[in-house]
Scaffold this motif. Structure first.
Motif, PDB file in Angstrom:
ATOM      1  N   GLY A   1       4.569   4.451   8.046  1.00 44.70           N
ATOM      2  CA  GLY A   1       4.697   5.360   6.911  1.00 44.70           C
ATOM      3  C   GLY A   1       3.378   5.640   6.226  1.00 44.70           C
ATOM      4  O   GLY A   1       3.099   6.773   5.824  1.00 44.70           O
ATOM      5  N   LEU A   2       2.529   4.621   6.103  1.00 48.83           N
ATOM      6  CA  LEU A   2       1.225   4.809   5.462  1.00 48.83           C
ATOM      7  C   LEU A   2       0.324   5.706   6.306  1.00 48.83           C
ATOM      8  O   LEU A   2      -0.353   6.600   5.785  1.00 48.83           O
ATOM      9  CB  LEU A   2       0.566   3.446   5.216  1.00 48.83           C
TER      10      LEU A   2
ATOM     11  N   ALA B   1      -0.920   9.501   5.216  1.00 47.46           N
ATOM     12  CA  ALA B   1      -2.325   9.913   5.231  1.00 47.46           C
ATOM     13  C   ALA B   1      -2.534  11.100   6.173  1.00 47.46           C
ATOM     14  O   ALA B   1      -3.250  12.058   5.838  1.00 47.46           O
ATOM     15  CB  ALA B   1      -3.213   8.736   5.648  1.00 47.46           C
ATOM     16  N   PHE B   2      -1.910  11.078   7.348  1.00 40.70           N
ATOM     17  CA  PHE B   2      -2.066  12.172   8.308  1.00 40.70           C
ATOM     18  C   PHE B   2      -1.461  13.465   7.773  1.00 40.70           C
ATOM     19  O   PHE B   2      -2.063  14.544   7.884  1.00 40.70           O
ATOM     20  CB  PHE B   2      -1.418  11.782   9.644  1.00 40.70           C
ATOM     21  N   THR B   3      -0.289  13.379   7.172  1.00 43.64           N
ATOM     22  CA  THR B   3       0.376  14.567   6.627  1.00 43.64           C
ATOM     23  C   THR B   3      -0.444  15.176   5.502  1.00 43.64           C
ATOM     24  O   THR B   3      -0.601  16.399   5.428  1.00 43.64           O
ATOM     25  CB  THR B   3       1.787  14.206   6.128  1.00 43.64           C
ATOM     26  N   GLU B   4      -0.990  14.325   4.636  1.00 37.37           N
ATOM     27  CA  GLU B   4      -1.810  14.841   3.540  1.00 37.37           C
ATOM     28  C   GLU B   4      -3.116  15.424   4.048  1.00 37.37           C
ATOM     29  O   GLU B   4      -3.627  16.392   3.495  1.00 37.37           O
ATOM     30  CB  GLU B   4      -2.071  13.732   2.519  1.00 37.37           C
ATOM     31  N   TYR B   5      -3.676  14.867   5.105  1.00 36.89           N
ATOM     32  CA  TYR B   5      -4.906  15.392   5.685  1.00 36.89           C
ATOM     33  C   TYR B   5      -4.652  16.772   6.307  1.00 36.89           C
ATOM     34  O   TYR B   5      -5.430  17.698   6.120  1.00 36.89           O
ATOM     35  CB  TYR B   5      -5.458  14.419   6.737  1.00 36.89           C
ATOM     36  N   VAL B   6      -3.545  16.890   7.047  1.00 31.54           N
ATOM     37  CA  VAL B   6      -3.236  18.154   7.707  1.00 31.54           C
ATOM     38  C   VAL B   6      -2.870  19.244   6.684  1.00 31.54           C
ATOM     39  O   VAL B   6      -3.315  20.371   6.778  1.00 31.54           O
ATOM     40  CB  VAL B   6      -2.109  17.963   8.748  1.00 31.54           C
TER      41      VAL B   6
ATOM     42  N   GLY C   1       0.806  -1.221   0.000  1.00 34.23           N
ATOM     43  CA  GLY C   1       0.000   0.000   0.000  1.00 34.23           C
ATOM     44  C   GLY C   1       0.836   1.266   0.000  1.00 34.23           C
ATOM     45  O   GLY C   1       0.505   2.241  -0.687  1.00 34.23           O
ATOM     46  N   PHE C   2       1.925   1.291   0.769  1.00 36.27           N
ATOM     47  CA  PHE C   2       2.768   2.478   0.819  1.00 36.27           C
ATOM     48  C   PHE C   2       3.424   2.736  -0.527  1.00 36.27           C
ATOM     49  O   PHE C   2       3.422   3.863  -1.033  1.00 36.27           O
ATOM     50  CB  PHE C   2       3.827   2.332   1.912  1.00 36.27           C
TER      51      PHE C   2
END
Length: 190
Positions: free
Chosen positions: A174-175, A179-184, A103-104
């Motif tokens: 990492g996944l 996702a968290f970095t892109e959300y923030v 997935g990553f």
């Protein structure tokens, strides 16, 4: 316990102020009295006991020592479905790690090629790919486990089962971090 209490009482109740050399000697005699000789023997599993006649034995006779236990055989691995997928079983962390690694890499590849973040990838048909990959990797991971073959038995060189577990753990982190970095940030990472 009673000996210690008696010693403390006799030390504090002594007429000469408590701590005399006589009281200290009595305390040592009470605390360090040996009832029986103690012999300590260290043996490695699987090696026969080698007696050296030139070295005196610490035990008084060989008949006092208990017989050595039989060699421990490897326990037979369970191939039950419930045991394999138990919380501490061999399958869950390995399967989740393999899925996270795929997935990553897939998320980063699609992000680089199309410029979509993880949430856009999931909403644009990513659920089907996720379910298909999950079914395929779970089946491929469970077949050897049902045969009683563990990944630890087949690992050699730098591609060890421990390395796979650690890579899977880092891919899971990492996944989630991606996702968290892109959300923030509200956009793609790359």
């Amino acid at each position: 316990m009673a000996t210690a209490s008696f010693n403390m009482q006799s030390v504090f109740a002594a007429p000469s102020g408590g701590l005399s050399s006589c009281n200290i000697r009595n305390t040592k005699q009470l605390f360090f009295k040996r009832n029986a000789p103690v012999g300590v023997r260290c043996m490695a599993q699987g090696d026969p006991i080698k007696e050296n006649p030139s070295v005196p034995s610490t035990s008084t006779s060989q008949s006092q020592m208990p017989p050595s236990p039989p060699p421990v055989s490897k326990p037979k691995v369970s191939t039950k479905f419930g045991d394999l997928l138990a919380f501490s079983g061999p399958a869950p962390e390995r399967i989740n790690g393999r899925l996270a690694m795929v997935g990553f890499v897939a998320a980063i590849a699609v992000e680089l090629s199309k410029g979509e973040n993880v949430f856009a990838q999931i909403s644009d048909g990513g659920v089907g790919w996720f379910l298909g990959t999950t079914a395929l990797l779970t089946l491929a991971s469970m077949v050897p486990l049902f045969k009683g073959i563990r990944a630890e038995a087949k690992s050699k060189g730098i591609m060890t089962s421990d390395a796979e577990l650690w890579n899977g753990r880092f891919a899971m982190l990492g996944l989630v971090a991606l996702a968290f970095t892109e959300y923030v940030s509200g956009g793609t990472l790359v």
